[in-house]
Design an enzyme around this catalytic site. Sequence first.
Site, mmCIF file in Angstrom:
data_model
loop_
_atom_site.group_PDB
_atom_site.id
_atom_site.type_symbol
_atom_site.label_atom_id
_atom_site.label_comp_id
_atom_site.label_asym_id
_atom_site.label_seq_id
_atom_site.Cartn_x
_atom_site.Cartn_y
_atom_site.Cartn_z
ATOM 1 N N GLU A 39 -7.680 5.174 -3.974
ATOM 2 C CA GLU A 39 -8.969 5.545 -4.551
ATOM 3 C C GLU A 39 -8.807 6.130 -5.951
ATOM 4 O O GLU A 39 -9.674 5.949 -6.821
ATOM 5 C CB GLU A 39 -9.681 6.533 -3.628
ATOM 6 C CG GLU A 39 -10.139 5.896 -2.323
ATOM 7 C CD GLU A 39 -10.769 6.888 -1.365
ATOM 8 O OE1 GLU A 39 -10.705 8.108 -1.644
ATOM 9 O OE2 GLU A 39 -11.331 6.449 -0.346
ATOM 10 N N SER A 73 9.858 -5.181 -9.686
ATOM 11 C CA SER A 73 8.780 -6.078 -9.260
ATOM 12 C C SER A 73 9.187 -7.528 -9.003
ATOM 13 O O SER A 73 8.691 -8.143 -8.068
ATOM 14 C CB SER A 73 7.654 -6.058 -10.298
ATOM 15 O OG SER A 73 6.849 -4.926 -10.130
ATOM 16 N N HIS A 111 -3.325 -6.917 -1.229
ATOM 17 C CA HIS A 111 -1.928 -6.947 -1.657
ATOM 18 C C HIS A 111 -1.628 -5.774 -2.585
ATOM 19 O O HIS A 111 -0.592 -5.115 -2.467
ATOM 20 C CB HIS A 111 -1.620 -8.256 -2.377
ATOM 21 C CG HIS A 111 -0.242 -8.334 -2.946
ATOM 22 N ND1 HIS A 111 0.873 -8.543 -2.172
ATOM 23 C CD2 HIS A 111 0.208 -8.195 -4.219
ATOM 24 C CE1 HIS A 111 1.952 -8.538 -2.932
ATOM 25 N NE2 HIS A 111 1.577 -8.330 -4.182
ATOM 26 N N SER A 112 -2.535 -5.514 -3.501
ATOM 27 C CA SER A 112 -2.420 -4.386 -4.415
ATOM 28 C C SER A 112 -3.814 -4.110 -4.964
ATOM 29 O O SER A 112 -4.794 -4.769 -4.593
ATOM 30 C CB SER A 112 -1.450 -4.694 -5.562
ATOM 31 O OG SER A 112 -2.029 -5.640 -6.454
#
Length: 423
Positions: free
Chosen positions: A101, A187, A314-315
């Site tokens: 959030e 990543s 996913h993100s």
Amino acid sequence: MALRRSLKYIDGAVKMFPSNLKQACKNYSDCPNFPGAKTTWTEQLQFTKPSSYAPIPVYRVLNRKGQVAAQQMEPNLSEDVLVKMYKTMTTLNIMDKILYESQRQGRISFYMTSYGEEATHIGSAAALDLDDLVYGQYRETGVLMYRGFTLQQFVDQCYGNIDDKGKGKQMPVHYGSKELNFVTISSPLGTQMPQAVGSAYALKGTERVVICYFGDGTASEGDAHAAFNFAATLGCPVIFFCRNNGYAISTPVSQQYKGDGIAAKGPSYGINTLRIDGNDVLAVYNATKLAKEFSISEKKPVLIEALTYRVGDHSTSDDSSSYRSMEEVSNWATSDHPTKKFRLYLQSKGFWSDEKETALITEAKNDILTAFSLGEQKTKHKWTEMYEDVYKFIPPHIKKQQDDMKKHLEKYGKHYSLSSFKQ
């Protein structure tokens, strides 16, 4: 050893070829003697197809109601350990919600949640020792949390503030800890897999194991195949732990590969393999414990495919409603959620209650919000830090960039909020 006898090894569950070539050949001297494979003759010309073999079964301890499916498989864990596992899973959920959030509010730049995959983190972390080396992908936050990475350290990394050990050079959720033997996350998919094999090769004979986490999407990368082959041929004590959550971002597994999932790749590379219920924290614990025992004693790799489901996006860069139905997500979030299933198990043993649940949620929220508030107030590293710790000697073109940046800030610094950075 009881665990070894009970689980055995998955290569004994599906008999692909006769185990005794002398018995399989009527005349052993006439058996194939090719250097490329140990096998038998046949006079039938036919394809070997995916349907030629039964699917590798999925090992579980708990059913969907949190009940032990086979009593002999229940691990002998103390109440303290079981409660720690549950508390870590729940705290991870709460931290994910708050930091997710915060990204939506523009307070941090990026975040990834672990909703639905908590059991893969905590079950495996609990089965390992702190000396065992971890190569995470980008969704193993719970492994670090179980090992002792603090809430403040998580928040500081996501903010890239002055107390972030990565000095603000990594995007959020790319954690690392030398003290906790957790290699910093990067990543690009698959890069950690050959690295993990190299580390495992170096650790042979030390009673330590390397665990390398990756997703079903990473299994389609070339690095995955190279890592499997090197680990098998070099005899490395590494556990390949695949979180098969059904989707590589928006690509479902049905579009990634054919055949029997990720687990089927193991035997083809000569790797002992386990397929487990990734939503069952006790199954994950047992499998990881067995994998470590085997990998160290035999100096060989193990592949674990944990079948689970990614409940969240996913993100924060993803909207999963564009490629899967909300009904599908809701079904997995309610019917087979690992934290809910584990709570039912703890309640049946008298280790948990509604009162303890309320107290845990309140405490975790307060602790995370406190860490969040502190992390947000801290200054960031000095801008010159971006040029450090990359090259031993800064190349001329980078030095020129640094000098140009310095001149720019001397002239226009008043237009930037430099007060939030270390001076």
